[in-house]
Design a protein around this motif. Sequence first.
Motif, mmCIF file in Angstrom:
data_model
loop_
_atom_site.group_PDB
_atom_site.id
_atom_site.type_symbol
_atom_site.label_atom_id
_atom_site.label_comp_id
_atom_site.label_asym_id
_atom_site.label_seq_id
_atom_site.Cartn_x
_atom_site.Cartn_y
_atom_site.Cartn_z
ATOM 1 N N PHE A 134 1.489 0.039 -8.763
ATOM 2 C CA PHE A 134 0.452 -0.736 -9.432
ATOM 3 C C PHE A 134 -0.064 -0.002 -10.668
ATOM 4 O O PHE A 134 -0.279 1.212 -10.648
ATOM 5 C CB PHE A 134 -0.725 -0.979 -8.485
ATOM 6 C CG PHE A 134 -1.838 -1.771 -9.121
ATOM 7 C CD1 PHE A 134 -1.818 -3.153 -9.102
ATOM 8 C CD2 PHE A 134 -2.891 -1.136 -9.748
ATOM 9 C CE1 PHE A 134 -2.833 -3.883 -9.701
ATOM 10 C CE2 PHE A 134 -3.912 -1.854 -10.352
ATOM 11 C CZ PHE A 134 -3.878 -3.226 -10.317
ATOM 12 N N ARG A 135 -0.241 -0.738 -11.722
ATOM 13 C CA ARG A 135 -0.973 -0.260 -12.886
ATOM 14 C C ARG A 135 -1.657 -1.462 -13.506
ATOM 15 O O ARG A 135 -1.136 -2.587 -13.459
ATOM 16 C CB ARG A 135 -0.062 0.433 -13.893
ATOM 17 C CG ARG A 135 1.048 -0.421 -14.458
ATOM 18 C CD ARG A 135 1.940 0.387 -15.405
ATOM 19 N NE ARG A 135 3.107 -0.366 -15.834
ATOM 20 C CZ ARG A 135 3.118 -1.218 -16.853
ATOM 21 N NH1 ARG A 135 2.006 -1.436 -17.527
ATOM 22 N NH2 ARG A 135 4.222 -1.860 -17.192
ATOM 23 N N GLU A 136 -2.806 -1.252 -14.062
ATOM 24 C CA GLU A 136 -3.566 -2.380 -14.575
ATOM 25 C C GLU A 136 -2.831 -3.038 -15.748
ATOM 26 O O GLU A 136 -2.299 -2.363 -16.627
ATOM 27 C CB GLU A 136 -4.960 -1.914 -15.018
ATOM 28 C CG GLU A 136 -5.919 -3.059 -15.240
ATOM 29 C CD GLU A 136 -7.371 -2.656 -15.067
ATOM 30 O OE1 GLU A 136 -8.233 -3.547 -15.138
ATOM 31 O OE2 GLU A 136 -7.638 -1.458 -14.836
ATOM 32 N N GLY A 137 -2.801 -4.367 -15.702
ATOM 33 C CA GLY A 137 -2.191 -5.132 -16.784
ATOM 34 C C GLY A 137 -0.704 -4.922 -16.922
ATOM 35 O O GLY A 137 -0.187 -4.751 -18.030
ATOM 36 N N TYR A 138 0.031 -4.970 -15.813
ATOM 37 C CA TYR A 138 1.441 -4.606 -15.861
ATOM 38 C C TYR A 138 2.327 -5.641 -16.544
ATOM 39 O O TYR A 138 3.515 -5.387 -16.732
ATOM 40 C CB TYR A 138 1.986 -4.291 -14.458
ATOM 41 C CG TYR A 138 1.592 -5.258 -13.354
ATOM 42 C CD1 TYR A 138 2.259 -6.457 -13.167
ATOM 43 C CD2 TYR A 138 0.562 -4.940 -12.472
ATOM 44 C CE1 TYR A 138 1.912 -7.329 -12.143
ATOM 45 C CE2 TYR A 138 0.217 -5.798 -11.440
ATOM 46 C CZ TYR A 138 0.883 -6.996 -11.278
ATOM 47 O OH TYR A 138 0.532 -7.847 -10.272
ATOM 48 N N ASN A 139 1.790 -6.773 -16.952
ATOM 49 C CA ASN A 139 2.578 -7.729 -17.742
ATOM 50 C C ASN A 139 2.213 -7.709 -19.226
ATOM 51 O O ASN A 139 2.752 -8.489 -20.014
ATOM 52 C CB ASN A 139 2.383 -9.152 -17.199
ATOM 53 C CG ASN A 139 3.022 -9.336 -15.840
ATOM 54 O OD1 ASN A 139 4.156 -8.929 -15.622
ATOM 55 N ND2 ASN A 139 2.290 -9.934 -14.910
ATOM 56 N N LEU A 140 1.305 -6.823 -19.601
ATOM 57 C CA LEU A 140 0.803 -6.843 -20.978
ATOM 58 C C LEU A 140 1.848 -6.436 -22.013
ATOM 59 O O LEU A 140 1.811 -6.920 -23.150
ATOM 60 C CB LEU A 140 -0.417 -5.934 -21.098
ATOM 61 C CG LEU A 140 -1.775 -6.600 -20.856
ATOM 62 C CD1 LEU A 140 -2.880 -5.557 -20.912
ATOM 63 C CD2 LEU A 140 -2.032 -7.707 -21.869
ATOM 64 N N ALA A 141 2.752 -5.538 -21.671
ATOM 65 C CA ALA A 141 3.741 -5.096 -22.660
ATOM 66 C C ALA A 141 4.575 -6.269 -23.162
ATOM 67 O O ALA A 141 4.785 -6.435 -24.378
ATOM 68 C CB ALA A 141 4.642 -4.017 -22.057
ATOM 69 N N THR A 142 5.042 -7.096 -22.228
ATOM 70 C CA THR A 142 5.809 -8.277 -22.642
ATOM 71 C C THR A 142 4.899 -9.323 -23.257
ATOM 72 O O THR A 142 5.292 -10.017 -24.203
ATOM 73 C CB THR A 142 6.567 -8.866 -21.451
ATOM 74 O OG1 THR A 142 7.390 -7.861 -20.862
ATOM 75 C CG2 THR A 142 7.442 -10.037 -21.880
ATOM 76 N N ALA A 143 3.679 -9.440 -22.749
ATOM 77 C CA ALA A 143 2.733 -10.403 -23.315
ATOM 78 C C ALA A 143 2.488 -10.115 -24.794
ATOM 79 O O ALA A 143 2.410 -11.041 -25.612
ATOM 80 C CB ALA A 143 1.416 -10.357 -22.547
ATOM 81 N N ALA A 144 2.393 -8.835 -25.148
ATOM 82 C CA ALA A 144 2.181 -8.477 -26.549
ATOM 83 C C ALA A 144 3.356 -8.920 -27.412
ATOM 84 O O ALA A 144 3.174 -9.374 -28.551
ATOM 85 C CB ALA A 144 1.967 -6.969 -26.664
ATOM 86 N N ARG A 145 4.568 -8.792 -26.876
ATOM 87 C CA ARG A 145 5.749 -9.241 -27.613
ATOM 88 C C ARG A 145 5.730 -10.759 -27.793
ATOM 89 O O ARG A 145 6.051 -11.269 -28.877
ATOM 90 C CB ARG A 145 7.021 -8.818 -26.879
ATOM 91 C CG ARG A 145 7.284 -7.331 -26.847
ATOM 92 C CD ARG A 145 8.582 -7.039 -26.117
ATOM 93 N NE ARG A 145 9.709 -7.751 -26.730
ATOM 94 C CZ ARG A 145 10.909 -7.861 -26.180
ATOM 95 N NH1 ARG A 145 11.142 -7.297 -24.990
ATOM 96 N NH2 ARG A 145 11.878 -8.524 -26.793
ATOM 97 N N VAL A 146 5.365 -11.476 -26.725
ATOM 98 C CA VAL A 146 5.281 -12.931 -26.817
ATOM 99 C C VAL A 146 4.213 -13.336 -27.827
ATOM 100 O O VAL A 146 4.419 -14.240 -28.640
ATOM 101 C CB VAL A 146 4.981 -13.532 -25.426
ATOM 102 C CG1 VAL A 146 4.688 -15.032 -25.538
ATOM 103 C CG2 VAL A 146 6.141 -13.297 -24.470
ATOM 104 N N LYS A 147 3.081 -12.667 -27.761
ATOM 105 C CA LYS A 147 1.966 -12.988 -28.663
ATOM 106 C C LYS A 147 2.386 -12.851 -30.123
ATOM 107 O O LYS A 147 1.973 -13.657 -30.980
ATOM 108 C CB LYS A 147 0.809 -12.042 -28.355
ATOM 109 C CG LYS A 147 -0.439 -12.242 -29.186
ATOM 110 C CD LYS A 147 -1.326 -13.313 -28.569
ATOM 111 C CE LYS A 147 -2.706 -13.307 -29.220
ATOM 112 N NZ LYS A 147 -2.701 -13.597 -30.653
#
Length: 231
Positions: A134-147
Amino acid sequence: MSFLARWSKPGADPWGGDLSNRFRIGAEVLRAVRHAVGPGYPVLTKLNTEERVSGGITPDECVETARLVEQTGCCDAIELSCGTTEGGMVMTRGRFPADAMFRYLRPFCHMSPPYRRVTRRIVMPIASRLQPRFREGYNLATAARVKRSIKLPVITVGGMRERAFMDAAIDKGDTDFCSMARPLILEPDFANKFRTGRRDRARCDNCNACVVATDTQSIRCHNRRLIEQLG
């Protein structure tokens, strides 16, 4: 030529093959939904950032799929998650809930004592080691690319626990919104606690008992210690 022979030819499947072809079913669903609800009703799509199974969705495919969603013109926002049931606990991370699995999840809860002992001693430890931590916001790396790739608003779920972390993710431009699931099972009014300053972090400790228990139980928190703390 028979129907089966015609559709078994390479490249003949209208719903398979490359990503744009596989997305056809999604595009048709989005268009049908938009036609049914009209232009003023919000329509959201949920995509996986990754699936971690053989042949599953990768972050690169997620970015491309998000672009295809936007191109339909029928969607107002995209929420990003990850994982599948077949991929184990990838979508939740946190502790591996072996005890809860034997209590609530089929077929484990129906195992005879001998099978249960073997599974607990051999299978569960291996599965636990394969589970991503577990780490906080573990989908954020890909979310940033999508954004960076689309103009539609991006909503990101997955390990959102602390208000400061979520504010930073939004301020940095990695996502437009942060959403939660497990914290709201324990604290349905958690968003109001954020708003009124009564709390800056969710109490959910990612035990994941709620996740496996939904197979045979209603959705609720099964962590007695946390429930007692809330009174």
